[in-house]
Design a protein around this motif. Structure first.
Motif, short mmCIF file in Angstrom:
data_model
loop_
_atom_site.label_atom_id
_atom_site.label_comp_id
_atom_site.label_asym_id
_atom_site.label_seq_id
_atom_site.Cartn_x
_atom_site.Cartn_y
_atom_site.Cartn_z
N TYR A 18 0.83 -1.20 0.00
CA TYR A 18 0.00 0.00 0.00
C TYR A 18 0.87 1.26 0.00
N PHE A 19 1.99 1.18 0.70
CA PHE A 19 2.90 2.33 0.71
C PHE A 19 3.55 2.52 -0.67
N VAL A 20 3.82 1.40 -1.34
CA VAL A 20 4.35 1.50 -2.70
C VAL A 20 3.30 2.09 -3.63
N SER A 21 2.05 1.64 -3.44
CA SER A 21 0.96 2.19 -4.25
C SER A 21 0.86 3.70 -4.04
N SER A 22 1.04 4.14 -2.79
CA SER A 22 1.03 5.58 -2.51
C SER A 22 2.26 6.24 -3.12
N GLY A 23 3.41 5.56 -3.00
CA GLY A 23 4.65 6.12 -3.54
C GLY A 23 4.61 6.30 -5.04
N LEU A 24 3.92 5.38 -5.74
CA LEU A 24 3.81 5.49 -7.20
C LEU A 24 2.94 6.68 -7.60
N GLY A 65 0.53 8.91 10.06
CA GLY A 65 0.89 7.53 9.75
C GLY A 65 0.00 6.97 8.66
N LEU A 66 -0.37 5.72 8.84
CA LEU A 66 -1.11 5.01 7.81
C LEU A 66 -2.47 5.63 7.53
N VAL A 67 -3.18 6.04 8.58
CA VAL A 67 -4.51 6.60 8.38
C VAL A 67 -4.42 7.88 7.54
N GLU A 68 -3.37 8.64 7.76
CA GLU A 68 -3.14 9.83 6.95
C GLU A 68 -3.01 9.47 5.47
N LEU A 69 -2.23 8.44 5.19
CA LEU A 69 -2.06 8.01 3.79
C LEU A 69 -3.37 7.50 3.20
#
Length: 803
Positions: free
Chosen positions: A323-329, A385-389
């Motif tokens: 999910y962090f990669v998905s956000s990073g992309l 953190g995650l909720v922010e993303l």
């Protein structure tokens, strides 16, 4: 000139390839490409987490940075890499798996939130939570006007205002809990208030996010948004009435100590997916259904723990980083160009920090919280953190946030979370409990008619029967004062979500919290100790210390000083198998013991457990133990003998004391050359005086048998020890002194146990007796006692064995 033609779309990716030998490129197929993506993400994020560990950053920071690095901001600048590893055709599969992992992770986050705890939130925490939401929400709305006038002109006004307000007002509850645990602040006043306020903040943020999503629908009538919000509220109300009775029925059918039936696990996980489907149909987001299910699952009993155990590692370790990669992309830092964009980034960060920190500090000081604690609360509540993303990604997917605004908000979340730990460490240093020089730091100095205090530590329930039997043997007589034992369950705090769930279950963390209430705890361990306390003359106060292994010794030593105990009893890092062999449980537990031996504020005992009294508690009337103390000389041996004398007061214990002396005929031989006479001189005098007083007591107590054995070398001493191998427990000093000890083989074994104990647990010595290795408190620890804790043993990998 326009031409009539058709645009040919690339075919969808097939799931699996036929292999490179048949001409297929695995990276052109969904499954092998997804495997490569997962492996790349896991390796990069774990490496970053390791590099950031000295800064004590939560793993979410490493995962956010890893996602940005893999995206177009860094590695993605190479188009060949981007199209090979993250081609556009693969993003649907990647996002689907990432959101599925996120869905179950939000279920785990819901498991961490206890609605009962929210109802018990005090006025102070509630006021701080309200201020921590309302002030940054208002400032976020103000900032949104600036952004809409500059870089977000196409954004819909209503949804954009709400999304910006929610993004700036969020406090990441799971991330904050982990930071507080790392800093050992969870049981301080600051930690308790921060956790309560963050939990309220988290729930409010989800409600506001649901409102934002409802408003961010396509250009339909505003009534559609109202229907979405009302339907979501109706779904939650329906779940509150239907789900808890079902979950409680499942939990009742899952008794302690029994495996949880698979059908209950599958049923719950299916309910999570169904709830996600319903909320997605409503138009909120599938994550809300999963989160609501997690909140409604009962936290008591083994059911919640079994759910975490089944879901956690796969989701948190493999799927969630996607999910962090998905956000990073979706994050391209290169879109932040020019003075205006960077100025807006500074403005957003400044607004986010000021809103959270100033709002929290002002309300905290109105609640009579000291300034430093109020400032600490402000920075803690500023944790994202995650909720922010999740908020930002939903806003990006709904078209509310454009690329530039999204990148600015992601960098804001990263910055505010990154600064939390170092700033809190610098501005808030809770007064360390001063190590008062209390008198009874050793058993030897404990008066015979005074209360003996012990801190008994254990890692697993396997140690409890032996520990309880050791307590029974150590209780002394009614006239000698009751024995008080602090039974400390040592649990490792990890990056796993279950570690935080474990904190909420135990309701104690960081520096051990001592439960002073009278409420019964459903924990099996507590029940075992309470039952023993009712049946004996021993006062037992169970507690839990949850800490990382690297600083677990701090919890143990600080608690020992706070409770003014005479001795800490630690479990050996090896346990006995069914065949009698000792095998290593976890090698890093050994380093915890070494650190305690080095820094302890009192005496320390390491218990090599071979089943003292069997696998169950032996009642006082049935105790029939033979305990043998091997006395060579020195501080540690005197402490071991003093502890044995206390045990000898028990009517069911026979205490054998074997004092080894060197045959005068061999004095002057090679054995003497190994000794440091200057160091031994005063100790020899202390030994004689101590033994003279001890013998006077022996004459009055028929259960103590004292024997002085004269031997000429180490081999004869070992033969004498074998004569006592049929006892139940050996008491030995960790670093005994004398000519005979110098002659014993010190080549193998665990140096922290000392030469005599290593001999007793070696394969050369046949016995089923447990061994308690005692080190007397002396400050500072010097000489061989300190040097032996620094040596890495060559034979550590080998298992000692016994018959």
């Amino acid at each position: 000139m326009a031409t009539n033609g058709t645009i040919k779309c690339p075919p969808p990716m097939k799931a699996t390839s036929n292999g490179i030998f048949q001409g297929d490129d695995p990276l052109h197929f969904a499954l092998p490409l997804l495997i490569v993506q997962i492996c790349l993400v896991v390796v990069l994020t774990r490496v970053l987490a390791y590099l950031l560990r000295p800064l004590r950053q939560p793993r979410v920071i490493a995962e956010i940075i890893g996602g940005i690095l893999l995206g177009p901001s860094a590695f993605g600048r190479n188009q060949k890499y981007l199209h090979a590893i993250f081609p556009p055709r693969s993003l649907t599969v990647l996002d689907t798996v990432a959101n599925l992992g996120l869905l179950f992770f939000l279920f785990l986050v819901g498991l961490e939130l206890d609605p009962k705890a929210l109802r018990r939130t005090g006025k102070k925490a509630l006021s701080i939570a309200i201020a921590g939401i309302s002030v940054p929400f208002a400032l976020g709305i103000g900032t949104s006007f600036v952004l809409r006038a500059t870089i977000s002109k196409d954004a819909s006004q209503g949804p954009f205002l709400v999304f910006m307000g929610v993004a700036l007002s969020i406090t990441a509850f799971p991330v904050l809990a982990r930071i507080l645990a790392e800093l050992k602040l969870l049981t301080t006043d600051v930690g308790r208030v921060a956790m309560s306020a963050a939990a309220v903040n988290d729930m409010a943020a989800w409600i506001l996010l649901a409102l934002a999503i409802a408003l961010s629908g396509t250009g339909h009538s505003p009534i559609v948004s109202v229907w979405v919000f009302l339907s979501g509220a109706g779904f939650i109300v329906l779940c509150i009435f239907l789900a808890p009775p079902i979950f409680k029925w499942m939990a009742r059918r899952c008794p302690h100590g029994e495996p949880v039936d698979e059908i209950y696990i599958c049923g719950t996980l299916a309910a999570v997916l169904a709830a996600g489907f319903v909320t997605d149909v409503i138009g909120i987001h599938a994550l809300f259904g999963a989160f609501v299910m997690g909140v409604l699952v009962p936290k008591e009993g083994p059911f919640a723990g079994a759910l975490v155990e089944k879901v956690e590692d796969l989701v948190s370790g493999l799927f969630l980083p996607l999910y962090f990669v998905s956000s990073g992309l979706k994050t391209n830092v290169a879109t932040i160009q020019g003075a205006q964009s960077w100025g807006l980034l500074v403005l957003v960060i400044f607004t986010a920090c000021v809103g959270k920190i100033v709002g929290t500090v002002v309300v905290s000081m109105c609640c009579k919280v000291p300034y430093k604690e109020a400032l600490t609360l402000g920075f803690l509540m500023n944790t994202k953190g995650l909720v922010e993303l999740i908020v930002l990604n939903i806003g990006k997917d709904r078209g509310v946030l454009n690329d530039q605004t999204f990148a600015i908000m992601v960098l804001m979340a990263l910055f505010t979370t990154f600064i939390t730990t170092p700033i809190v460490m610098s501005i808030y240093k809770p007064a360390r409990m001063s190590r008062s020089d209390y008198k009874h730091k050793t058993v030897l100095r404990n008066k015979t008619n005074s209360q003996l205090r012990l801190l008994a530590c254990f890692h697993s329930t396997r140690s409890i029967p032996t520990l309880i039997n050791l307590m029974e043997a150590s209780r002394g007589t009614e006239n000698s004062g009751r024995l008080l034992v602090y039974a400390m369950h040592l649990k490792e705090l990890s990056e796993r979500s279950s570690s935080i769930l474990m904190v909420h279950k135990a309701r104690k963390n960081g520096l051990p919290f001592w439960n002073k209430g009278k409420d019964s705890d459903p924990n099996q361990i507590v029940i075992a100790f309470e039952a023993f306390q009712h049946l004996s003359q021993v006062t037992v106060r169970p507690t839990t210390a949850i800490s990382t292994l690297s600083n677990m010794h701090e919890d143990i030593c600080t608690s020992a000083a706070r409770k003014k105990v005479a001795m800490i009893i630690l479990p050996f890092h090896k346990h006995q198998r069914l065949d009698g062999h000792l095998e290593t449980t976890r090698a890093d537990l050994r380093h915890v013991n070494r650190k305690v031996l080095e820094h302890a504020p009192c005496s320390v005992g390491i218990l090599v457990d071979r089943g003292l009294g069997g696998t169950s508690h032996v009642s006082a009337s049935n105790v029939d133990y033979i305990i043998t103390a091997l006395f060579f000389g020195g501080n540690d041996d005197r402490e071991a003998l003093s502890y044995g004398a206390r045990m000898a007061e028990h009517p069911g214990i026979t205490f054998n004391v074997v004092r080894f002396a060197v045959d005068p005929k061999v004095v002057g031989d090679a054995i003497q050359l190994d000794m440091n006479d200057d160091h031994r001189g005063p100790e020899a005098g202390n030994d004689e005086e101590f033994l003279r007083e001890f013998k006077e007591r022996v004459l009055k107590d028929g259960s103590i048998k004292f024997e002085e054995t004269v031997v000429s070398d180490g081999a004869e001493a070992i033969n004498v020890m074998r004569m006592y191998s049929r006892c139940n427990l050996f008491l030995v000093g960790r670093m005994p002194e004398g000519q005979l000890v110098a002659a014993l083989d010190k080549k193998s074994g665990c140096t922290e146990l000392g030469p005599v104990a290593n001999l007793l647990i070696s394969s050369e010595f046949s016995t089923t007796a447990s061994v308690l290795v005692v080190q007397q408190y002396r400050r500072p620890l010097t000489g061989d006692s300190l040097d032996s804790l620094k040596v890495e043993d060559t034979a550590e990998g080998e298992s000692s064995d016994s018959q």
